[in-house]
Design an enzyme around this catalytic site. Structure first.
Site, short mmCIF file in Angstrom:
data_model
loop_
_atom_site.label_atom_id
_atom_site.label_comp_id
_atom_site.label_asym_id
_atom_site.label_seq_id
_atom_site.Cartn_x
_atom_site.Cartn_y
_atom_site.Cartn_z
N THR A 227 -4.78 1.87 -4.36
CA THR A 227 -5.42 0.97 -3.39
C THR A 227 -4.48 0.60 -2.25
O THR A 227 -4.93 0.16 -1.20
CB THR A 227 -5.93 -0.33 -4.05
OG1 THR A 227 -4.83 -1.04 -4.64
CG2 THR A 227 -6.97 -0.03 -5.11
N ALA B 2 1.88 -11.84 -10.65
CA ALA B 2 0.82 -12.33 -9.77
C ALA B 2 -0.45 -12.50 -10.58
O ALA B 2 -1.13 -11.53 -10.91
CB ALA B 2 0.59 -11.34 -8.64
N TYR C 5 -11.25 -7.69 -14.27
CA TYR C 5 -10.17 -8.27 -13.48
C TYR C 5 -9.74 -9.61 -14.06
O TYR C 5 -8.55 -9.86 -14.29
CB TYR C 5 -10.62 -8.45 -12.03
CG TYR C 5 -9.56 -8.99 -11.11
CD1 TYR C 5 -8.39 -8.28 -10.87
CD2 TYR C 5 -9.73 -10.21 -10.46
CE1 TYR C 5 -7.41 -8.77 -10.01
CE2 TYR C 5 -8.76 -10.71 -9.60
CZ TYR C 5 -7.60 -9.99 -9.38
OH TYR C 5 -6.64 -10.48 -8.53
#
Length: 327
Positions: A36, A115, A146
């Site tokens: 990505t 993160a 996710y």
């Protein structure tokens, strides 16, 4: 010279972090499998002696020669378009990738920051969201790949911290924006600006009463940097608590771009959170951090970036297929 490994280095946030650590005098090792991310985000760093790039998938064994002082794990699809297209890879980078990097940190004696995301709170029943809130997440819904990858990532990181005494940090990132975002990645801000630049009506999902809180990327990077160098191991929210409804935000974009489009409404995607606003008391108290860039100022910079993109990026042939994924 201290050495830092940044995964997801060619992505939106990863590339800005590379810039910051280069500026602070670190030797930066950027790692990305480019699924990505895009090399254009870091091509300005390639000639520098204090920067090196490794094309690698962290879901596989990770080797870095020499010492490491810090690892920042930012490798993960982060937009609905991406994690709905590549759900297995999303789960693997949050689980296997995190495990591999924690093992590397342990071997190198490095401090590791992961993160995480406000998505660990799901569609929250507590508002604004504090770090103590456990969340309201549907593990088998479309967003579960996710949300649960990030929740597992936090659990694995904390296990290494408590069992191995590894120095770890956890940042929970709320909606962030700025230059280098992908125009058609499904997130509401680039989606609105892209529609405005193409002369299309702005698409709002649901009745537009759902809220988001947008933090400019420079503010976020500052918060992450301070958290990494702090002594605090529990999760910390980093975001801008300036909350706005999606309908209000659409009107702001129309005003910013000077376009005449109208706002159209479509059904809300499954499990789309109705409220997003970080409680940043911990960041203020522990890090001395709070956002400095106003939404008006940040949007002006971001709009200028998108407006400068080549025309073919505005008319990505796939963008219409992704409208129902906008969050």
């Amino acid at each position: 010279m201290k050495r830092v490994l940044i995964t997801g280095a060619a992505g939106f946030l990863g590339s800005h972090l590379c810039d910051r650590f280069i500026k602070e005098g670190y030797h930066v090792i950027g790692m990305d499998n480019l699924i990505t991310g895009h090399l254009s985000n870091i091509e300005h760093l390639m000639p520098l002696e204090q920067f090196e790039f490794h094309h690698h998938d962290v879901s596989k064994f990770v080797h870095v020669a020499g010492k490491l002082d810090y690892i920042l794990h930012f490798a993960s699809p982060a937009s609905p378009i991406d994690y709905l297209k590549i759900p297995i890879q999303t789960l693997k980078v949050g689980s296997l990738g995190t495990h591999n990097l924690l093992g590397l940190a342990l071997n190198k004696g490095a401090r590791m920051l992961i993160a995480s995301t406000s998505e660990v709170y799901g569609d929250p029943m507590v508002h604004p969201q504090t770090e103590e809130y456990y969340g309201n997440v549907n593990p088998v819904g479309p967003r579960g790949v996710y949300d649960e990858a990030k929740r597992f990532q936090e659990a694995m990181t904390m296990a290494y911290h408590t069992y191995h005494n590894l120095e770890t940090r956890i940042v929970r990132i709320f909606n962030t924006y700025g230059p280098r975002m992908r125009l058609n990645d499904g997130r509401v801000l680039p989606a609105f600006i892209g529609q405005a630049l193409r002369g299309e009506d702005l698409t709002v999902f649901g009745d537009g009463s759902q809220t988001r809180s947008f933090c400019y990327v420079d503010d976020l990077v500052e918060g992450i940097y301070r958290l990494l160098l702090s002594d605090y191991a529990q999760p910390v929210n980093i975001g801008n608590p300036d909350e706005i409804t999606i309908s209000q935000f659409a009107e702001e974009i129309i005003k910013l771009t000077g376009t005449q489009q109208k706002v159209i409404y479509k059904p809300l995607p499954k499990d789309d959170p109705m409220q997003r606003q970080p409680n940043i008391d911990k960041a203020k108290e522990i890090l001395g951090w709070e956002p400095k860039v106003s939404r008006a100022e940040g949007l002006k910079i971001t709009y200028g970036y998108f407006k400068s993109l080549p025309e073919e990026k505005l008319f990505d042939k796939d963008h219409k297929n992704f409208e129902h994924y906008i969050k």
